[in-house]
Design a protein around this motif. Structure first.
Motif, short mmCIF file in Angstrom:
data_model
loop_
_atom_site.label_atom_id
_atom_site.label_comp_id
_atom_site.label_asym_id
_atom_site.label_seq_id
_atom_site.Cartn_x
_atom_site.Cartn_y
_atom_site.Cartn_z
N GLU A 169 -11.11 -22.97 36.38
CA GLU A 169 -9.94 -21.69 36.62
C GLU A 169 -8.78 -22.40 35.77
O GLU A 169 -7.68 -21.12 35.23
CB GLU A 169 -10.25 -21.31 37.80
CG GLU A 169 -11.35 -20.79 37.88
CD GLU A 169 -12.34 -19.58 37.48
OE1 GLU A 169 -11.05 -18.99 36.32
OE2 GLU A 169 -13.28 -19.54 37.45
N LYS A 214 -5.73 -23.75 33.93
CA LYS A 214 -5.21 -23.57 32.04
C LYS A 214 -4.24 -24.20 31.77
O LYS A 214 -3.55 -24.01 30.45
CB LYS A 214 -5.77 -22.12 31.23
CG LYS A 214 -7.76 -21.19 31.83
CD LYS A 214 -7.91 -22.01 30.80
CE LYS A 214 -9.83 -21.84 31.14
NZ LYS A 214 -10.87 -22.45 31.77
N ILE A 244 -11.79 -17.77 41.48
CA ILE A 244 -12.65 -17.16 40.04
C ILE A 244 -12.34 -16.28 39.16
O ILE A 244 -11.95 -15.47 40.24
CB ILE A 244 -13.52 -17.85 40.76
CG1 ILE A 244 -14.17 -18.68 41.41
CG2 ILE A 244 -14.79 -17.50 39.85
CD1 ILE A 244 -15.72 -19.33 42.15
N GLU A 245 -12.33 -16.71 38.17
CA GLU A 245 -11.89 -15.05 37.44
C GLU A 245 -12.51 -13.37 37.83
O GLU A 245 -11.57 -12.61 37.89
CB GLU A 245 -11.90 -15.04 36.34
CG GLU A 245 -11.52 -14.19 34.46
CD GLU A 245 -11.63 -14.76 33.61
OE1 GLU A 245 -11.16 -14.23 32.39
OE2 GLU A 245 -11.54 -16.02 33.42
N LYS A 246 -13.56 -13.46 37.59
CA LYS A 246 -14.15 -12.73 38.12
C LYS A 246 -14.00 -12.29 39.82
O LYS A 246 -14.18 -10.98 39.87
CB LYS A 246 -16.09 -12.59 38.71
CG LYS A 246 -16.58 -12.19 39.50
CD LYS A 246 -17.95 -12.69 39.01
CE LYS A 246 -18.95 -11.40 39.81
NZ LYS A 246 -20.19 -11.99 40.36
N ARG A 252 -10.51 -12.27 40.91
CA ARG A 252 -8.85 -12.19 40.44
C ARG A 252 -8.21 -10.98 41.25
O ARG A 252 -7.13 -10.86 41.53
CB ARG A 252 -7.92 -12.80 39.19
CG ARG A 252 -9.03 -13.94 38.22
CD ARG A 252 -7.49 -14.91 38.67
NE ARG A 252 -8.27 -16.02 37.56
CZ ARG A 252 -8.11 -16.46 36.55
NH1 ARG A 252 -7.99 -15.81 36.20
NH2 ARG A 252 -8.79 -17.23 36.83
N ASN A 312 2.18 -18.89 32.57
CA ASN A 312 1.26 -18.61 33.39
C ASN A 312 1.89 -17.23 33.71
O ASN A 312 2.36 -16.75 34.85
CB ASN A 312 0.91 -19.17 34.53
CG ASN A 312 -0.41 -19.36 35.68
OD1 ASN A 312 -0.97 -18.06 35.48
ND2 ASN A 312 -0.69 -20.04 36.57
N ASP A 351 0.37 -14.58 34.16
CA ASP A 351 -0.26 -13.66 35.69
C ASP A 351 0.67 -14.14 36.54
O ASP A 351 0.78 -13.03 38.25
CB ASP A 351 -1.69 -13.61 35.47
CG ASP A 351 -2.53 -13.13 34.38
OD1 ASP A 351 -1.98 -11.90 33.84
OD2 ASP A 351 -3.36 -13.88 33.98
#
Length: 195
Positions: free
Chosen positions: A72, A74, A137-139, A141, A169, A171
């Motif tokens: 996750e 980046k 985990i992106e799913k 968020r 970043n 977000d």
């Protein structure tokens, strides 16, 4: 990779010049983030509106947390350095979890349907919490605000809650901004490759 890494205040132009002339490259820009200005009413509203399931770290969660960290993340100096292969930066993020466990930091895990979907690692010293690393985990968020609100509420009696965030970043910057955190000292991260 063999490299020297350093961070300096963005205002230190003379030192920046020395770094550039000495062969360093800029790989990141970070912001110190502080809880001065924390909006406790907003935090309470969010944690009541979006309850989450949080557990304390146990050894059973290590692999799941490592995978979140590896997949996750980046941003940060290794992910943002164009000369470091993405798989190396991801592996470094995964290995960081073991380092944090060895340092005996506090790790809280976010669970959904009995699956670890997020975590946050922090250390408390002298009534100050340093949020070191966290991710979801992106799913999942959409659970971030409830998770962070619960963590922040549990730390509310400390003098300060602090973290550093890559300015790339967006977000996460928005997350902390939403809770009333203040953005302070900007820093540049530098790398110089020796080999």
């Amino acid at each position: 990779y063999v490299l020297i890494s350093s961070r300096i205040a963005a205002s230190q132009n003379d030192l920046k010049k020395i770094f550039f002339l000495s062969g360093f490259i800029t790989v990141e820009h970070t912001l110190d983030v502080s809880s001065y200005g924390l909006d406790l009413k907003r935090i309470e509203n969010i944690l009541n509106k979006y309850p989450v399931n949080i557990d304390n770290y146990t050894k059973n969660y290590k692999t799941e947390i490592e995978n979140i960290s590896k997949v996750e993340f980046k941003f940060g100096r290794f992910h943002e350095d164009p000369f470091i292969e993405p798989f190396i930066a991801s592996e470094r993020s995964r290995l960081w979890i073991g380092d944090l466990i060895n340092q005996k930091v506090t790790i809280k895990v976010l669970k959904k349907n009995n699956i670890v979907v997020g975590f946050i690692a922090y250390k408390i010293k002298n009534k100050r919490a340093n949020l070191i690393l966290g991710g979801i985990i992106e799913k999942y968020r959409h659970l971030a605000y409830g998770f962070w609100a619960t963590i922040l509420f549990n730390l509310k009696d400390l003098n300060e809650i602090h973290t550093m965030i890559s300015s790339s970043n967006i977000d996460v910057l928005n997350l902390y901004s939403h809770f009333g955190f203040r953005f302070r000292n900007a820093q540049f991260g530098f790398h110089k490759y020796l080999i």
